[in-house]
Write an enzyme that holds these catalytic residues in place. Structure first.
Site, PDB file in Angstrom:
ATOM      1  CG  ASP A  19      51.397  49.211  69.991  1.00  0.00           C
ATOM      2  OD1 ASP A  19      50.199  49.583  70.236  1.00  0.00           O
ATOM      3  OD2 ASP A  19      52.301  49.868  69.447  1.00  0.00           O
ATOM      4  N   GLY A  20      48.650  47.446  69.151  1.00  0.00           N
ATOM      5  CA  GLY A  20      48.208  46.981  67.924  1.00  0.00           C
ATOM      6  C   GLY A  20      46.764  46.731  68.064  1.00  0.00           C
ATOM      7  NE  ARG A  23      48.658  50.189  64.960  1.00  0.00           N
ATOM      8  CZ  ARG A  23      49.867  49.819  65.469  1.00  0.00           C
ATOM      9  NH1 ARG A  23      50.671  49.562  64.378  1.00  0.00           N
ATOM     10  NH2 ARG A  23      50.132  49.984  66.708  1.00  0.00           N
ATOM     11  CG  HIS A  36      41.700  48.191  74.196  1.00  0.00           C
ATOM     12  ND1 HIS A  36      43.034  47.929  73.891  1.00  0.00           N
ATOM     13  CD2 HIS A  36      41.277  49.436  73.922  1.00  0.00           C
ATOM     14  CE1 HIS A  36      43.309  49.431  73.371  1.00  0.00           C
ATOM     15  NE2 HIS A  36      42.224  50.245  73.538  1.00  0.00           N
ATOM     16  CB  SER A  64      51.933  53.869  79.332  1.00  0.00           C
ATOM     17  OG  SER A  64      51.109  54.768  78.745  1.00  0.00           O
ATOM     18  CB  THR A  65      52.471  57.554  83.169  1.00  0.00           C
ATOM     19  OG1 THR A  65      53.461  57.433  82.527  1.00  0.00           O
ATOM     20  CG2 THR A  65      52.594  56.806  84.583  1.00  0.00           C
ATOM     21  NE  ARG A  70      45.909  54.688  74.111  1.00  0.00           N
ATOM     22  CZ  ARG A  70      46.108  53.662  73.381  1.00  0.00           C
ATOM     23  NH1 ARG A  70      45.180  52.924  73.094  1.00  0.00           N
ATOM     24  NH2 ARG A  70      47.386  53.722  72.875  1.00  0.00           N
ATOM     25  CG  LEU A 130      54.217  33.312  84.657  1.00  0.00           C
ATOM     26  CD1 LEU A 130      55.471  33.400  84.064  1.00  0.00           C
ATOM     27  CD2 LEU A 130      53.117  33.384  83.774  1.00  0.00           C
ATOM     28  CB  SER A 195      56.379  53.279  74.461  1.00  0.00           C
ATOM     29  OG  SER A 195      56.233  53.574  72.994  1.00  0.00           O
ATOM     30  CD  GLU A 206      69.615  39.905  72.680  1.00  0.00           C
ATOM     31  OE1 GLU A 206      69.343  40.333  71.372  1.00  0.00           O
ATOM     32  OE2 GLU A 206      70.747  40.092  73.217  1.00  0.00           O
TER      33      GLU A 206
HETATM   34  C1  FPP Z   1      48.089  48.998  72.788  1.00  0.00           C
HETATM   35  O1  FPP Z   1      47.168  49.074  71.712  1.00  0.00           O
HETATM   36  C2  FPP Z   1      47.266  48.502  73.723  1.00  0.00           C
HETATM   37  C3  FPP Z   1      46.889  49.175  75.215  1.00  0.00           C
HETATM   38  C4  FPP Z   1      47.240  50.432  75.352  1.00  0.00           C
HETATM   39  C5  FPP Z   1      46.111  48.272  76.146  1.00  0.00           C
HETATM   40  C6  FPP Z   1      46.691  46.916  76.502  1.00  0.00           C
HETATM   41  C7  FPP Z   1      45.510  46.223  76.878  1.00  0.00           C
HETATM   42  C8  FPP Z   1      45.142  44.886  76.656  1.00  0.00           C
HETATM   43  C9  FPP Z   1      45.972  44.062  75.836  1.00  0.00           C
HETATM   44  C10 FPP Z   1      43.855  44.574  77.196  1.00  0.00           C
HETATM   45  C11 FPP Z   1      43.959  43.631  78.190  1.00  0.00           C
HETATM   46  C12 FPP Z   1      44.822  44.098  79.503  1.00  0.00           C
HETATM   47  C13 FPP Z   1      44.573  43.506  80.567  1.00  0.00           C
HETATM   48  C14 FPP Z   1      45.408  43.479  81.805  1.00  0.00           C
HETATM   49  C15 FPP Z   1      43.229  43.086  81.098  1.00  0.00           C
HETATM   50  P1  FPP Z   1      46.629  50.244  70.767  1.00  0.00           P
HETATM   51  O2  FPP Z   1      45.345  50.764  71.464  1.00  0.00           O
HETATM   52  O3  FPP Z   1      47.749  51.635  71.097  1.00  0.00           O
HETATM   53  O4  FPP Z   1      46.804  50.040  69.289  1.00  0.00           O
HETATM   54  P2  FPP Z   1      46.761  50.827  68.249  1.00  0.00           P
HETATM   55  O5  FPP Z   1      48.392  51.264  68.187  1.00  0.00           O
HETATM   56  O6  FPP Z   1      46.723  49.887  67.105  1.00  0.00           O
HETATM   57  O7  FPP Z   1      46.120  52.111  68.198  1.00  0.00           O
END
Ligand code: FPP
Length: 240
Positions: A19-20, A23, A36, A64-65, A70, A130, A195, A206
């Protein structure tokens, strides 16, 4: 020991809510999607670090579903990023014996994304390094509901007996099958929510909620997370 990590007591399965990204981009006055992109780079490093450390399973929450809500441009960008990730990484993942597995409903993904993922899963299916689970179009409640429906179908078809459905059998109907549950769930960016991630599997995981934004996640933070995990006293509801 490796930099303070006890190699004998590694978590078998680490799961991450990445997450993040948004931001991170905002702080740098960049468009959200650049977050991203940087998140993808952090993910590449994390897969390598987990593989090098000897972690058996890494599960990441990629989409996520609920993420379909977005803006369409951002959804398209994420779907494209997955294609790019697979194209760029699959050979090196395969060489490093990484086995890619998808958790989630693949059918409704854009064709190109679906094809790249299916090919990567197929190519790496016999690898013994892995296991890299990508939770994509994944929701914990939807997963549990799907498992219930499959069990009901098997009951109706006479394939199973109701009394045989215990927690272990139920787990087998989830995307994660009989894989071990996550020992450690990490969420970045300071949010304190699950979430809809691994609701069944995370019953005794944990939790580690850290402030760093996902694109800043690196090997040092991973090692600190593992050290923190190793300092915890897991009781699974019992006394020590
Ligand atoms: C949450 O951050 C992140 C996501 C919804 C997408 C996660 C995707 C990646 C890390 C990109 C690479 C993944 C692959 C498998 C190629 P957010 O957008 O909710 O951030 P925010 O809360 O700061 O807005």
């Amino acid at each position: 020991m490796l930099g303070g990590i006890d190699k004998e007591r590694l978590p078998i399965h680490i799961a991450i809510i990445m997450d993040g990204n948004g931001r991170w981009a905002q702080q740098k006055n960049l468009p959200r999607v650049m977050g991203h992109k940087a998140g993808m780079e952090a993910l590449k490093k994390t897969v390598k670090s987990c593989s090098d450390l000897g972690i058996k399973i890494l599960t990441v929450y990629a989409f996520s579903t609920e993420n379909w809500k977005r803006p369409q441009d951002e959804v398209n960008y994420l779907m494209g990023l997955l294609v790019e990730y697979m194209r760029k990484e699959v050979n090196s993942l395969h060489k490093n014996k990484v086995k890619i597995k998808l958790l989630g409903e693949i059918d409704v993904l854009p064709a190109q994304t679906r094809i790249e993922i299916e090919e990567a899963v197929k190519l790496t299916e016999n690898n013994v390094g892995l296991q890299f689970n990508i939770a994509l179009n994944y929701g914990g409640r939807a997963e549990i509901l799907k498992a219930c429906k499959s069990i009901m179908q098997d009951l109706l078809n006479g394939n199973i007996d109701m009394n045989s459905v215990d927690e272990k059998v139920f787990s087998g109907y989830l995307y994660t099958g009989y894989d071990p549950d996550p020992d450690l769930i990490i969420r970045t960016s300071g949010e304190q929510r699950i979430s809809n991630f691994l609701l069944w599997q995370g019953a005794y995981s944990e939790m580690l909620l850290i402030d760093q934004l996902w694109p800043d996640f690196d090997e040092r933070i991973l090692q600190e997370a593992i050290m923190e995990y190793q300092s915890r006293n897991r009781r699974f509801g019992a006394l020590k």
